[in-house]
Scaffold this motif. Structure first.
Motif, PDB file in Angstrom:
ATOM      1  N   ASP A   1       0.324  -1.516   0.079  1.00 53.82           N
ATOM      2  CA  ASP A   1       0.317  -0.204  -0.266  1.00 53.82           C
ATOM      3  C   ASP A   1       0.900   1.223  -0.044  1.00 53.82           C
ATOM      4  O   ASP A   1       0.387   2.213  -0.630  1.00 53.82           O
ATOM      5  N   GLU A   2       2.404   1.516   0.712  1.00 50.98           N
ATOM      6  CA  GLU A   2       3.162   2.415   0.685  1.00 50.98           C
ATOM      7  C   GLU A   2       4.085   1.682   0.407  1.00 50.98           C
ATOM      8  O   GLU A   2       5.227   0.711   0.435  1.00 50.98           O
ATOM      9  N   LEU A   3       5.354   2.321  -0.314  1.00 56.06           N
ATOM     10  CA  LEU A   3       6.635   2.617  -0.858  1.00 56.06           C
ATOM     11  C   LEU A   3       7.073   3.592   0.563  1.00 56.06           C
ATOM     12  O   LEU A   3       6.716   4.568   0.921  1.00 56.06           O
ATOM     13  N   ALA A   4       8.703   2.406   1.301  1.00 55.52           N
ATOM     14  CA  ALA A   4       8.996   3.458   2.649  1.00 55.52           C
ATOM     15  C   ALA A   4       9.760   4.562   1.364  1.00 55.52           C
ATOM     16  O   ALA A   4      10.000   5.856   1.854  1.00 55.52           O
ATOM     17  N   LEU A   5      10.438   4.307   0.532  1.00 55.25           N
ATOM     18  CA  LEU A   5      11.577   5.984  -0.174  1.00 55.25           C
ATOM     19  C   LEU A   5      10.859   5.380  -1.430  1.00 55.25           C
ATOM     20  O   LEU A   5      10.737   3.699  -2.033  1.00 55.25           O
TER      21      LEU A   5
END
Length: 346
Positions: A123-127
């Motif tokens: 659902d998301e990327l860290a970077l």
């Protein structure tokens, strides 16, 4: 230096990871036929995740340009097999154009992120790192890309904005371009490639990229610290064959690397693990704001946990390793070499 140097390192706000992460490999921008190396990459990813399950948060670095998204899909397959994993995933954008007129055109960044998240089952990327400095004629896409990246961060789809930093062989023009983009984009993290063979870029006045990142309070991710396996006892000829020089120069490069590896073996031991320890720790102990990522699908396979790093290097050992690397670099980084040439064995 004690084992406390293996404590998690802060890359950005709310993004703290172990100092040693993993990478899905190098870029392959053209599609390929069925890949026999898939099994090796999947096996390496599984072993790395299994080793890291009880050892803190690990960074996994990939890119949409790694085999045109195929590597992302393999990573996603393994992540799906590890529900509840503690991996923080980083990816990149700016190389793959698709059907758009430019890799950064229009809503391309947002659309590519959506595809990347789908590939990775996240659902998301860290970077999320901007991999290319080409923002179209007159930088026509730069401001819209900055707005998109900031919006994606504000919406929680990415946690940190990354920018690729220059390599040590970058031209003055490329370095100036990086500094200008850094001021305009204000990234949270810088990404680069470096190793004992080709060190962090000197940005002027004796300040390298690591010191620059520390001074500006941004994180630093360093890929290829083992020089694509060369510093893990890998094949020297593989690196030399890609070196952008004449045959005579390649001969000198091969000799310098071979002699240097022999000197390191004499000082630290001839096993691949001994060489790996020196290669990784010589960076981690000198650049304490950096996180290293090493490939899991290369010919050289190693454990991807803190056992790989071994005990800290003493000041005497650091000095000995630095002296060997300096002798190799004196051949690799001759002044007459073209500064804009590809960093083939970083």
């Amino acid at each position: 230096m004690t084992l406390s140097d293996l404590a998690p390192r802060r890359l950005a706000l709310d993004l703290t990871v172990r100092p040693l992460g993993i990478s899905s490999g190098t870029s392959r921008w053209a599609p390929a036929a069925p890949r026999p190396q898939d099994a090796r990459l999947l096996d390496g990813l599984r072993r790395a995740l299994d080793a890291g399950d009880n050892d803190g948060v690990q960074l996994l670095d990939t890119a949409d340009s790694h085999r045109c998204g195929h590597a992302e899909r393999l990573v996603g397959r393994v992540l799906k097999e590890h529900p509840g994993h503690r991996v923080q995933v980083a990816s990149k954008v700016g190389r793959v154009q698709g059907s758009a007129p430019h890799p950064y055109a229009g809503p391309r960044v947002r659309h590519q992120l959506e595809q990347t998240l789908e590939n990775l089952y996240l659902d998301e990327l860290a970077l999320y790192t901007l991999e290319s400095y080409d923002f179209g004629l007159g930088d026509r896409y730069l401001d819209p890309v900055i707005e998109q990246m900031q919006a994606l961060r504000d919406l929680g789809q990415i946690r940190a904005i990354g920018l690729r930093g220059p390599g040590c062989r970058a031209s003055e023009r490329s370095t100036r371009r990086f500094l200008d983009l850094f001021d305009r984009i204000r990234p949270d993290v810088l990404w680069t490639q470096a190793s004992g063979l080709l060190p962090l870029a000197d940005l002027g006045d004796g300040e390298d990229l690591g010191a620059f990142a520390a001074r500006h309070g941004v994180g630093l991710v360093i890929a290829s610290p083992l020089a694509h396996g060369v510093l893990a006892g890998g094949r020297v000829d593989r690196a030399v064959a890609a070196w952008p020089s004449s045959a005579a120069d390649r001969g000198a490069v091969a000799s310098a690397i071979t002699q240097g590896l022999a000197q390191l073996a004499g000082e630290f031991g001839s096993s691949p693990q001994a060489l790996v320890r020196v290669a990784l720790r010589s960076i981690l102990q000198r650049v304490q704001n950096a996180v290293l990522v090493i490939g899991v699908g290369d010919e050289q396979q190693h454990r991807h946990d803190h056992g790989l790093l071994g005990r800290p290097l003493s000041e005497q050992e650091l000095a000995a390793a630095d002296a060997v690397f300096a002798r190799i670099r004196s051949v690799l980084l001759k002044p007459e070499e073209r500064a804009s040439s590809v960093e083939a064995i970083v």
